[in-house]
Structures are given as C-alpha cells and as structure tokens.
Design an enzyme around this catalytic site. Structure first.
Site, PDB file in Angstrom:
ATOM      1  N   GLU A  68     -11.941   8.659  -1.764  1.00 48.63           N
ATOM      2  CA  GLU A  68     -12.828   8.891  -0.622  1.00 48.63           C
ATOM      3  C   GLU A  68     -13.837  10.008  -0.864  1.00 48.63           C
ATOM      4  O   GLU A  68     -13.697  10.796  -1.806  1.00 48.63           O
ATOM      5  CB  GLU A  68     -11.981   9.193   0.621  1.00 48.63           C
ATOM      6  CG  GLU A  68     -11.293  10.543   0.591  1.00 48.63           C
ATOM      7  CD  GLU A  68     -10.022  10.601   1.460  1.00 48.63           C
ATOM      8  OE1 GLU A  68      -9.317   9.571   1.596  1.00 48.63           O
ATOM      9  OE2 GLU A  68      -9.737  11.693   1.987  1.00 48.63           O
ATOM     10  N   ARG A 100     -13.979   4.654  -0.634  1.00 50.42           N
ATOM     11  CA  ARG A 100     -13.864   4.844   0.827  1.00 50.42           C
ATOM     12  C   ARG A 100     -14.929   5.827   1.286  1.00 50.42           C
ATOM     13  O   ARG A 100     -15.084   6.895   0.685  1.00 50.42           O
ATOM     14  CB  ARG A 100     -12.466   5.378   1.149  1.00 50.42           C
ATOM     15  CG  ARG A 100     -12.361   6.058   2.514  1.00 50.42           C
ATOM     16  CD  ARG A 100     -10.930   6.353   2.887  1.00 50.42           C
ATOM     17  NE  ARG A 100     -10.822   7.491   3.779  1.00 50.42           N
ATOM     18  CZ  ARG A 100      -9.686   7.917   4.330  1.00 50.42           C
ATOM     19  NH1 ARG A 100      -8.550   7.287   4.061  1.00 50.42           N
ATOM     20  NH2 ARG A 100      -9.663   8.960   5.117  1.00 50.42           N
ATOM     21  N   ASP A 157      -6.628   9.897  -2.124  1.00 48.23           N
ATOM     22  CA  ASP A 157      -7.401  10.908  -1.388  1.00 48.23           C
ATOM     23  C   ASP A 157      -8.768  11.128  -2.060  1.00 48.23           C
ATOM     24  O   ASP A 157      -9.519  10.197  -2.235  1.00 48.23           O
ATOM     25  CB  ASP A 157      -6.611  12.224  -1.285  1.00 48.23           C
ATOM     26  CG  ASP A 157      -5.359  12.081  -0.417  1.00 48.23           C
ATOM     27  OD1 ASP A 157      -5.307  11.173   0.427  1.00 48.23           O
ATOM     28  OD2 ASP A 157      -4.429  12.875  -0.598  1.00 48.23           O
ATOM     29  N   CYS A 210      -7.101  13.611   7.732  1.00 48.26           N
ATOM     30  CA  CYS A 210      -6.914  12.194   8.064  1.00 48.26           C
ATOM     31  C   CYS A 210      -8.271  11.650   8.510  1.00 48.26           C
ATOM     32  O   CYS A 210      -9.037  12.349   9.168  1.00 48.26           O
ATOM     33  CB  CYS A 210      -5.878  12.073   9.177  1.00 48.26           C
ATOM     34  SG  CYS A 210      -5.976  10.511  10.076  1.00 48.26           S
ATOM     35  N   GLU A 234     -14.201   3.641   6.578  1.00 48.97           N
ATOM     36  CA  GLU A 234     -13.166   4.334   7.362  1.00 48.97           C
ATOM     37  C   GLU A 234     -13.622   4.595   8.790  1.00 48.97           C
ATOM     38  O   GLU A 234     -14.782   4.923   9.048  1.00 48.97           O
ATOM     39  CB  GLU A 234     -12.801   5.661   6.667  1.00 48.97           C
ATOM     40  CG  GLU A 234     -11.823   6.547   7.427  1.00 48.97           C
ATOM     41  CD  GLU A 234     -10.418   5.958   7.608  1.00 48.97           C
ATOM     42  OE1 GLU A 234     -10.293   4.775   7.965  1.00 48.97           O
ATOM     43  OE2 GLU A 234      -9.435   6.701   7.400  1.00 48.97           O
ATOM     44  N   ASP A 262      -1.394  15.337   6.442  1.00 47.89           N
ATOM     45  CA  ASP A 262      -2.338  14.665   5.544  1.00 47.89           C
ATOM     46  C   ASP A 262      -3.588  15.531   5.388  1.00 47.89           C
ATOM     47  O   ASP A 262      -4.657  15.185   5.866  1.00 47.89           O
ATOM     48  CB  ASP A 262      -2.668  13.298   6.187  1.00 47.89           C
ATOM     49  CG  ASP A 262      -3.494  12.403   5.297  1.00 47.89           C
ATOM     50  OD1 ASP A 262      -3.651  12.714   4.097  1.00 47.89           O
ATOM     51  OD2 ASP A 262      -4.001  11.383   5.803  1.00 47.89           O
ATOM     52  N   ASP A 284      -3.505   5.167  -2.336  1.00 45.34           N
ATOM     53  CA  ASP A 284      -4.446   6.124  -1.746  1.00 45.34           C
ATOM     54  C   ASP A 284      -4.440   7.387  -2.613  1.00 45.34           C
ATOM     55  O   ASP A 284      -3.425   8.080  -2.699  1.00 45.34           O
ATOM     56  CB  ASP A 284      -3.945   6.430  -0.329  1.00 45.34           C
ATOM     57  CG  ASP A 284      -4.770   7.458   0.423  1.00 45.34           C
ATOM     58  OD1 ASP A 284      -5.734   7.994  -0.139  1.00 45.34           O
ATOM     59  OD2 ASP A 284      -4.417   7.707   1.593  1.00 45.34           O
ATOM     60  N   HIS A 310      -7.852   3.604  -3.739  1.00 50.24           N
ATOM     61  CA  HIS A 310      -9.068   3.973  -3.011  1.00 50.24           C
ATOM     62  C   HIS A 310      -9.252   5.473  -3.100  1.00 50.24           C
ATOM     63  O   HIS A 310      -8.306   6.253  -3.045  1.00 50.24           O
ATOM     64  CB  HIS A 310      -9.116   3.430  -1.579  1.00 50.24           C
ATOM     65  CG  HIS A 310      -8.167   4.029  -0.590  1.00 50.24           C
ATOM     66  ND1 HIS A 310      -8.304   5.300  -0.070  1.00 50.24           N
ATOM     67  CD2 HIS A 310      -7.076   3.499   0.022  1.00 50.24           C
ATOM     68  CE1 HIS A 310      -7.346   5.528   0.810  1.00 50.24           C
ATOM     69  NE2 HIS A 310      -6.558   4.455   0.874  1.00 50.24           N
ATOM     70  N   ASN A 324      -9.405  -0.599   7.867  1.00 53.20           N
ATOM     71  CA  ASN A 324      -8.164   0.163   8.040  1.00 53.20           C
ATOM     72  C   ASN A 324      -7.691   0.020   9.482  1.00 53.20           C
ATOM     73  O   ASN A 324      -8.240   0.654  10.383  1.00 53.20           O
ATOM     74  CB  ASN A 324      -8.430   1.630   7.688  1.00 53.20           C
ATOM     75  CG  ASN A 324      -7.204   2.502   7.871  1.00 53.20           C
ATOM     76  OD1 ASN A 324      -6.099   2.010   8.014  1.00 53.20           O
ATOM     77  ND2 ASN A 324      -7.412   3.804   7.848  1.00 53.20           N
ATOM     78  N   TYR A 351       0.839  -1.203   0.000  1.00 48.65           N
ATOM     79  CA  TYR A 351       0.000   0.000   0.000  1.00 48.65           C
ATOM     80  C   TYR A 351       0.865   1.240   0.000  1.00 48.65           C
ATOM     81  O   TYR A 351       1.853   1.316   0.729  1.00 48.65           O
ATOM     82  CB  TYR A 351      -0.853  -0.016   1.268  1.00 48.65           C
ATOM     83  CG  TYR A 351      -1.748   1.180   1.488  1.00 48.65           C
ATOM     84  CD1 TYR A 351      -2.801   1.459   0.628  1.00 48.65           C
ATOM     85  CD2 TYR A 351      -1.564   2.013   2.591  1.00 48.65           C
ATOM     86  CE1 TYR A 351      -3.644   2.544   0.857  1.00 48.65           C
ATOM     87  CE2 TYR A 351      -2.413   3.098   2.834  1.00 48.65           C
ATOM     88  CZ  TYR A 351      -3.450   3.352   1.959  1.00 48.65           C
ATOM     89  OH  TYR A 351      -4.283   4.411   2.188  1.00 48.65           O
TER      90      TYR A 351
HETATM   91  C1  LIG Z   1      -5.274   5.300   5.396  1.00 46.15           C
HETATM   92  C2  LIG Z   1      -4.918   6.727   5.381  1.00 46.15           C
HETATM   93  O1  LIG Z   1      -5.800   7.406   4.521  1.00 46.15           O
HETATM   94  C3  LIG Z   1      -3.509   6.944   4.814  1.00 46.15           C
HETATM   95  O2  LIG Z   1      -3.296   7.978   4.178  1.00 46.15           O
HETATM   96  O3  LIG Z   1      -2.656   6.093   5.065  1.00 46.15           O
HETATM   97  C4  LIG Z   1      -4.929   7.383   6.797  1.00 46.15           C
HETATM   98  C5  LIG Z   1      -4.140   6.611   7.812  1.00 46.15           C
HETATM   99  C6  LIG Z   1      -3.810   7.332   9.112  1.00 46.15           C
HETATM  100  O4  LIG Z   1      -3.721   8.557   9.120  1.00 46.15           O
HETATM  101  O5  LIG Z   1      -3.546   6.644  10.105  1.00 46.15           O
HETATM  102  C7  LIG Z   1      -6.383   7.593   7.215  1.00 46.15           C
HETATM  103  O6  LIG Z   1      -6.971   6.672   7.794  1.00 46.15           O
HETATM  104  O7  LIG Z   1      -6.937   8.672   6.923  1.00 46.15           O
HETATM  105 MG   LIG Z   2      -5.053   8.755   3.241  1.00 42.95          MG
END
Ligand SMILES: C[C@](O)(C(=O)O)[C@H](CC(=O)O)C(=O)O
Ligand SMILES: [Mg+2]
Length: 296
Positions: free
Chosen positions: A115, A158, A87, A123, A188, A58, A85, A113, A210, A43
């Site tokens: 979202e 997501r 986003d 995040c 999520e 993030d 990912d 994925h 997750n 991933y």
């Molecule tokens: C899965 C996730 O989107 C990521 O970017 O890895 C994050 C992980 C995290 O911040 O722990 C998320 O869950 O938003």
């Molecule tokens: Mg993410």
C-alpha cells in the site's frame, strides 16, 4: 501435489471465479476450514497478524518475520493460493521490498498487496491516514516487480488515497501503479459501487474490493461487485471477528457459570476438528509405518 507455482494457482482461480472470493484465514487451521467450505483463494491479513498473532493494533508494528511465520504455517498444510498483506513493504528501500517479495515466494505465498501509506500506517478504514507521494509508491511497485523470482507471483497495488486526496487523485495513482507493472489494484475504503466502476474504466487491470466489516465500505454482495466489474472480493477478518466473539462468550460463560455446558453449541466438536485437520489420515499413516505397534 501440484506442479504449478502458487502464483499460477492464484491466476487460475481468478479465471475460475469472478469475482474471486478471497477469505481471511488467521491461521493454518482456518485455512483448512476455508478450503473445506469451497473457497479457491485465502488471505493473510496484516491486521490479523497484528491482532491475532501479536495482540497488537494494525499500526505497522508487526515485522516481515511475524508475517512469514504465519505464511509458512498456512502454506505447509494448505495448497490454496494465499494472498498476503505486506502493509507498506517492511522497509523504506527497494532492497527491503525485494526481500519481502522474495521471502514470500520462498514461503509459498501466491500474491501480495502493498500500500501507499507512510511506514507508520493505520488501518485503511480509520481516520488520520497519511500517504507517500505517487512517485514513491510507483518506486515500491517497480521494486516489487523487479524482485519477482516467479513471474506468476501476483502483485496488487493498494491505494489508500481515496480518503486522503479524493477519488480522481486515487485513480491517477492506481493508473501509475498499473503502468509500473502492478497486476491489479486494491481500491481501499471505497464508499460506493460507482467508485469501482470508475477505477476499472481507468486502470485497465483487475480490481480488488475490500469487503471488511464495520468499515467505510458497505457489505456489497458478489452480485453487486460483479455488476461493477470487480475481479476480487476480499473478506479479511470475517472469521477472525466471529472466532473472537465466540471465545469471549466462552470465557465469560465459563467464568460465570462454572461450567461450559451452555456454550457447547458454539463449539466445533472433537470429531469435526479431527475431520478438518485430517487427524485420522495422519494416524493411519503412522499405523502403516509402524505396523500398528506402539513405539517404545
Ligand atoms: C485489509 C486490511 O488491510 C487487513 O489488514 O486485513 C484491513 C482490514 C480491516 O482493518 O478491516 C484494512 O482494510 O486496512
Ligand atoms: Mg492490512
């Protein structure tokens, strides 16, 4: 070399392991380490690209190109199927999402994925998330499905709606995404195993959990996730967090002690590094090409 596409390899891995453990690899080196440890899929985390490659939070700051650079470096050396990912898809229009999907396929990714947060995303485990309407999210999925140049490329929708609108609304969104062609659903920030059971019963497509540390979701084991019917267990940043802690300890110790002797046990040895990146095999190839003669 395999003749299967990356998407086909991802689908095969899903058949071979349940739940499929998908582990975060922050860079090409970690991808190789994950492969050696026996994982069947890896991933690339959006939060990881932001924090690891850019040193930023993030919050929707990194671009498609930032992600593609890391994707290419990983797929250049590691043939494990890579979930990426993206986003919110890197742009508001269907054309942006199409560009994201096509580029990822070109760069050798197996799955993505996408979202339902607004562009200025957070995040998934932080407060203050905002989501777009279900209709807008469905349009994102339709755009992604339509853009697939490889029909096996795996599309995961997501939803961040559990924390924003509650479980029932989140499940309704997920079902709409599955009907629009999403191959799987990423629920999520689920708080318990029952949430996965309810999603699974309602959506009729595989489910991703997750299992990120220090977030809203308990650290369920694979056995627990299997009992709840989860198809994919994601560990986005586990190795990244450990690597950062190790680096911090090394920096602090070296600065304090004036020597790294105390932290040698934390380090991968030179021999271990060479083993994992195939150093000797590269060297032998060089020797074979140039008959061992030094190049002038
Ligand atoms: C899965 C996730 O989107 C990521 O970017 O890895 C994050 C992980 C995290 O911040 O722990 C998320 O869950 O938003
Ligand atoms: Mg993410």
């Amino acid at each position: 070399m395999t003749t299967q596409t990356a998407g086909e390899r991802f689908r095969l891995a899903l058949q071979q392991e349940s739940p499929l453990q998908i582990v975060g690899a922050i860079n090409a080196n970690h991808a190789l380490l994950a492969q050696r440890a026996g994982f069947k899929a890896i991933y690339l985390s959006g939060g990881g690209v932001a924090a690891g490659s850019l040193g930023m939070p993030d919050l929707g700051i990194n671009t498609l190109d930032d992600v593609l650079t890391d994707v290419r470096r990983i797929t250049d050396v590691c043939d494990l199927p890579l979930l990426v990912d993206v986003d919110t898809g890197f742009g508001p229009s269907a054309f942006n999402i199409a560009r994201t999907v096509k580029s990822l396929i070109k760069f050798g990714a197996a799955a993505l994925h996408i979202e339902d947060q607004v562009g200025a995303k957070r995040c998934g485990h932080r407060p203050g998330k905002e989501i777009v309407s279900s209709g807008e999210m469905v349009d994102r999925i339709k755009a992604a499905v339509d853009a697939r140049t490889d029909p096996a490329f795996y599309l995961i929708a997501r939803t961040d709606a559990i924390a924003v609108e509650g479980l029932d609304a989140a499940i309704a969104r997920a079902r709409a995404c599955a009907e629009a062609g999403a191959d799987a659903i990423f629920a999520e920030a689920a708080l318990d195993l029952d949430t996965y059971r309810k999603f699974g019963a309602a959506v009729g497509v595989p489910l991703l959990a997750n299992i990120t540390e220090f977030g809203a979701t308990p650290l369920f084991t694979v056995e627990e996730l299997r009992s709840a019917g989860v198809a994919m267990a994601l560990y986005p940043l586990s190795a990244f967090r450990a690597m950062n802690k190790a680096a911090q300890t090394v920096y602090e110790t070296l600065r304090r002690d004036g020597t790294q002797k105390a932290v040698l046990p934390l380090m991968q040895t030179r021999a271990e590094l060479y083993e994992s990146i195939g150093y000797h095999a590269y060297e032998q190839r060089l020797d074979a090409i140039f008959s061992g003669k030094p190049q002038s």
